[in-house]
Design a protein around this motif. Structure first.
Motif, mmCIF file in Angstrom:
data_model
loop_
_atom_site.group_PDB
_atom_site.id
_atom_site.type_symbol
_atom_site.label_atom_id
_atom_site.label_comp_id
_atom_site.label_asym_id
_atom_site.label_seq_id
_atom_site.Cartn_x
_atom_site.Cartn_y
_atom_site.Cartn_z
ATOM 1 N N GLY A 37 0.842 -1.201 0.000
ATOM 2 C CA GLY A 37 0.000 0.000 0.000
ATOM 3 C C GLY A 37 0.866 1.235 0.000
ATOM 4 N N PRO A 38 0.300 2.385 -0.353
ATOM 5 C CA PRO A 38 1.096 3.608 -0.441
ATOM 6 C C PRO A 38 1.536 4.100 0.933
ATOM 7 C CG PRO A 38 -1.164 3.982 -1.214
ATOM 8 C CD PRO A 38 -1.096 2.573 -0.738
ATOM 9 N N CYS A 39 2.777 4.457 1.018
ATOM 10 C CA CYS A 39 3.352 4.853 2.291
ATOM 11 C C CYS A 39 4.036 6.201 2.067
ATOM 12 C CB CYS A 39 4.280 3.704 2.662
ATOM 13 S SG CYS A 39 5.719 3.993 3.520
ATOM 14 N N ARG A 40 3.550 7.219 2.795
ATOM 15 C CA ARG A 40 4.057 8.583 2.592
ATOM 16 C C ARG A 40 5.056 8.908 3.703
ATOM 17 N NH1 ARG A 40 1.167 14.180 1.040
ATOM 18 N NH2 ARG A 40 0.324 12.931 -0.636
ATOM 19 N N ILE A 41 6.262 9.277 3.310
ATOM 20 C CA ILE A 41 7.293 9.591 4.310
ATOM 21 C C ILE A 41 7.636 11.079 4.201
ATOM 22 C CG2 ILE A 41 9.539 8.956 5.261
ATOM 23 C CD1 ILE A 41 9.312 6.344 3.623
ATOM 24 N N GLU A 42 7.436 11.791 5.323
ATOM 25 C CA GLU A 42 7.709 13.235 5.352
ATOM 26 C C GLU A 42 9.043 13.505 6.046
ATOM 27 O OE1 GLU A 42 2.947 14.349 5.675
ATOM 28 O OE2 GLU A 42 4.226 14.521 7.455
ATOM 29 N N ASN A 43 9.534 14.710 5.865
ATOM 30 C CA ASN A 43 10.820 15.148 6.450
ATOM 31 C C ASN A 43 11.988 14.260 6.009
ATOM 32 O OD1 ASN A 43 12.157 17.145 7.887
ATOM 33 N ND2 ASN A 43 12.190 15.957 9.773
ATOM 34 N N ILE A 44 11.938 13.859 4.750
ATOM 35 C CA ILE A 44 13.033 13.068 4.152
ATOM 36 C C ILE A 44 14.180 14.026 3.825
ATOM 37 C CG2 ILE A 44 13.598 12.190 1.825
ATOM 38 C CD1 ILE A 44 12.559 9.882 2.995
ATOM 39 N N PRO A 45 15.407 13.740 4.279
ATOM 40 C CA PRO A 45 16.506 14.643 3.922
ATOM 41 C C PRO A 45 16.906 14.469 2.454
ATOM 42 C CG PRO A 45 17.331 12.769 5.190
ATOM 43 C CD PRO A 45 15.839 12.609 5.123
ATOM 44 N N GLN A 46 17.298 15.571 1.830
ATOM 45 C CA GLN A 46 17.761 15.485 0.434
ATOM 46 C C GLN A 46 19.261 15.242 0.449
ATOM 47 O OE1 GLN A 46 16.524 18.881 -1.904
ATOM 48 N NE2 GLN A 46 14.919 17.588 -2.707
ATOM 49 N N ILE A 47 19.628 13.982 0.514
ATOM 50 C CA ILE A 47 21.037 13.595 0.577
ATOM 51 C C ILE A 47 21.243 12.420 -0.382
ATOM 52 C CG2 ILE A 47 21.552 14.393 2.932
ATOM 53 C CD1 ILE A 47 20.867 11.600 3.963
ATOM 54 N N SER A 48 22.503 12.172 -0.747
ATOM 55 C CA SER A 48 22.725 11.179 -1.800
ATOM 56 C C SER A 48 22.395 9.758 -1.345
ATOM 57 C CB SER A 48 24.153 11.285 -2.348
ATOM 58 O OG SER A 48 25.074 11.089 -1.324
ATOM 59 N N ASP A 49 22.568 9.426 -0.052
ATOM 60 C CA ASP A 49 22.243 8.071 0.421
ATOM 61 C C ASP A 49 20.748 7.775 0.226
ATOM 62 O OD1 ASP A 49 24.796 7.408 1.128
ATOM 63 O OD2 ASP A 49 24.357 6.974 3.228
ATOM 64 N N VAL A 50 19.912 8.778 0.444
ATOM 65 C CA VAL A 50 18.463 8.606 0.282
ATOM 66 C C VAL A 50 18.140 8.335 -1.190
ATOM 67 C CG1 VAL A 50 16.322 9.975 0.226
ATOM 68 C CG2 VAL A 50 17.645 9.832 2.332
ATOM 69 N N LYS A 51 18.749 9.112 -2.087
ATOM 70 C CA LYS A 51 18.494 8.919 -3.533
ATOM 71 C C LYS A 51 18.889 7.507 -3.944
ATOM 72 C CE LYS A 51 19.178 13.686 -4.817
ATOM 73 N NZ LYS A 51 20.353 14.506 -4.638
ATOM 74 N N LEU A 52 20.024 7.056 -3.425
ATOM 75 C CA LEU A 52 20.508 5.741 -3.804
ATOM 76 C C LEU A 52 19.554 4.620 -3.348
ATOM 77 C CD1 LEU A 52 23.908 4.999 -4.390
ATOM 78 C CD2 LEU A 52 22.996 3.392 -2.754
ATOM 79 N N LEU A 53 19.073 4.726 -2.116
ATOM 80 C CA LEU A 53 18.180 3.681 -1.602
ATOM 81 C C LEU A 53 16.829 3.712 -2.303
ATOM 82 C CD1 LEU A 53 19.201 3.964 2.136
ATOM 83 C CD2 LEU A 53 19.484 1.932 0.713
ATOM 84 N N LEU A 54 16.337 4.910 -2.611
ATOM 85 C CA LEU A 54 15.076 4.996 -3.361
ATOM 86 C C LEU A 54 15.259 4.357 -4.741
ATOM 87 C CD1 LEU A 54 13.830 8.604 -2.433
ATOM 88 C CD2 LEU A 54 12.828 6.438 -1.703
ATOM 89 N N GLY A 55 16.452 4.540 -5.318
ATOM 90 C CA GLY A 55 16.765 3.934 -6.622
ATOM 91 C C GLY A 55 16.721 2.413 -6.538
ATOM 92 N N ILE A 56 17.248 1.852 -5.440
ATOM 93 C CA ILE A 56 17.227 0.382 -5.274
ATOM 94 C C ILE A 56 15.774 -0.103 -5.195
ATOM 95 C CG2 ILE A 56 17.867 -1.558 -3.772
ATOM 96 C CD1 ILE A 56 20.380 -0.062 -2.957
#
Ligand code: UD1
Length: 432
Positions: A37-56
């Motif tokens: 189901g859709p899961c909304r995550i707020e206050n996500i930092p804009q950092i490269s580790d986050v981009k990488l994990l979202l990519g995975i």
């Protein structure tokens, strides 16, 4: 490739807004792959580790959509279980959370071991694997991959006593256990604020986890996690880093959007060092007018002083009156950054897991090479406090964990700019 040019020697004044906690975000994103189901995550930092994990997650078939720069919606309903390749896993240690999350949801995980040894020593995951085995998984490490499979298709609740207090093992076992059959009791666990945050995230998605933040976590497995909305806590270490910058440079900065309780272990040390700290709602007003005073720091698991803050404190202590001793009881060789400080005029001796710092009147700008995330942040602080100009290379380490570091430092009066390094210009290495 980018390098930072820092013109140091000025006190800092103004306000800095703290982003969501990196170490919570890098566990909550893998946890989101367990949610149907859709899961909304707020206050996500804009950092490269986050981009990488979202990519995975996207590579595994999750639907990932940014609602705004700090809110992401992840729908893993149709996620397929697949191999997490070395190319992705090696760039972010937290990719090991894919193991607990995939094993918990599908009873099967095949994930490349995270590469590198950031802190100049090994970073074992034996406690993670011990936990998976206790939950009834068969675990093999072959060719740089960990393959784990639940015997009978689903993990089974059990009792696990960790031999070592480990943030990663606590979270990974909690992830796997949250969809196991029955009750899991994990003892001698880590208690960091981001452990509580991951447990709160999972509970808000329908998990049943009790005791996060104490020595014992109890997880009653549920067959499915459902969607929801969750906001990540502020980053204790990012806040501490800006506090250490004020300690080193002098001035007065309001550190906004924090949880003051999470800062107690850092604030107490700062006060010993002659830094004034006033709590105002969800902010700390941090100022230093007089001289910096020496202190000793012992890095320990939470609620002790965080190892992820010792390099930044060392930067400030280089300029304190007297002799300071830093002991790191979590990572025994996390002092590689001290060689760079010495080139700025610092007086430091390292002996095993101890660093002895004789305070000096001034540091001078130099060419610096970041060797890991927090070491890079510490070099930034030293450069801001030093007289003259410093150049910091390998800043991709800093950008793994600090959102908009250039903008935030400039907002408090620091002189810093990012410059692209042309391909042909060799990166100055001090690694020798
Ligand atoms: C996390 C943090 C890292 C921080 C560290 C300690 C993330 C993504 N990273 O790393 O920034 O420095 O906590 O606060 O949250 N150990 C074992 N066996 C294991 C696991 C760990 O012996 O299976 C040892 C380690 O060598 C180390 C100590 O336990 O000496 C703590 O490590 P751990 O808490 O697991 O660190 P990480 O989760 O890797």
């Amino acid at each position: 490739m980018t390098k930072y040019i820092v013109e140091g020697g000025r006190p800092l004044f103004g306000e800095v807004h703290i982003s969501g906690a990196k170490n919570a975000a890098v566990a909550i994103i893998p946890a989101a792959l367990m949610v149907s189901g859709p899961c909304r995550i707020e206050n996500i930092p804009q950092i490269s580790d986050v981009k990488l994990l979202l990519g995975i997650l996207q590579d595994l078939g999750a639907n990932v959509r940014y609602v705004n720069p700090h809110t992401v919606e992840i729908d893993s309903t149709k996620l397929r279980n697949g191999r997490v390749p070395y190319e992705s896993a090696r760039r972010c240690r937290a990719s090991y959370y894919m193991l607990g999350a995939l094993l918990g949801r599908f009873g099967l995980a095949d994930v490349a071991l995270p590469g590198g040894c950031d802190f100049g020593g090994t970073r074992p995951i034996d406690q993670h694997l011990k936990g998976f085995r206790a939950l009834g998984a068969q675990v093999d490490t072959q060719g740089g991959f960990v393959m784990a499979e639940a015997v009978g298709g689903r993990l089974k609740g059990t009792s696990i006593f960790l031999d070592k207090v480990s943030v990663g093992a606590t979270i990974n076992i909690m992830l796997a256990a949250s969809m196991a059959e029955g009750l899991t009791v994990i003892e001698n666990v880590a208690k960091e604020p981001h452990i509580v945050d991951v447990a709160n995230f999972l509970n808000s998605m329908g998990a049943n986890i009790m005791g996060a933040g104490t020595d014992v976590i109890k997880v009653r497995g549920v067959p499915q996690l459902r969607g929801g909305t969750y906001s990540i806590i502020p980053d204790q270490i990012e806040a501490g880093t800006y506090m250490a910058a004020v300690a080193a440079c002098g001035g007065e900065v309001k550190i906004c959007n924090i949880i003051p309780k999470h800062m107690d272990c850092i604030s107490a040390k700062m006060c010993e060092m002659g830094v004034d700290i006033q709590e105002v709602d969800d902010s700390l007003l941090v100022s230093r007018i007089g001289p910096l005073i020496r202190t000793n720091i012992k890095a320990l698991p939470y609620p002790g002083f965080p190892t992820d803050m010792q390099p930044q404190m060392a930067a400030a202590l280089c300029l304190a009156q007297g002799t300071s001793i830093i002991t790191d009881s979590v990572w025994s060789s996390r002092f590689r950054y001290t060689d760079e400080f010495k080139r700025m005029g610092a007086q430091i001796q390292v002996d095993g897991n101890l660093a002895i710092i004789e305070g000096v009147d001034r540091l001078t700008g130099a060419q610096l090479e970041a060797c890991d995330l927090r070491a890079g942040a510490a070099m930034l602080i030293a450069a801001l406090a030093a007289r003259g100009i410093s150049e910091i290379t390998n800043v991709q380490y800093i950008e793994r964990g600090y959102e908009d570091v250039i903008g935030k430092i400039r907002a408090i009066g620091g002189r810093i700019r990012a410059v692209e390094i042309p391909e042909e210009e060799p990166v100055i290495s001090s690694a020798g």
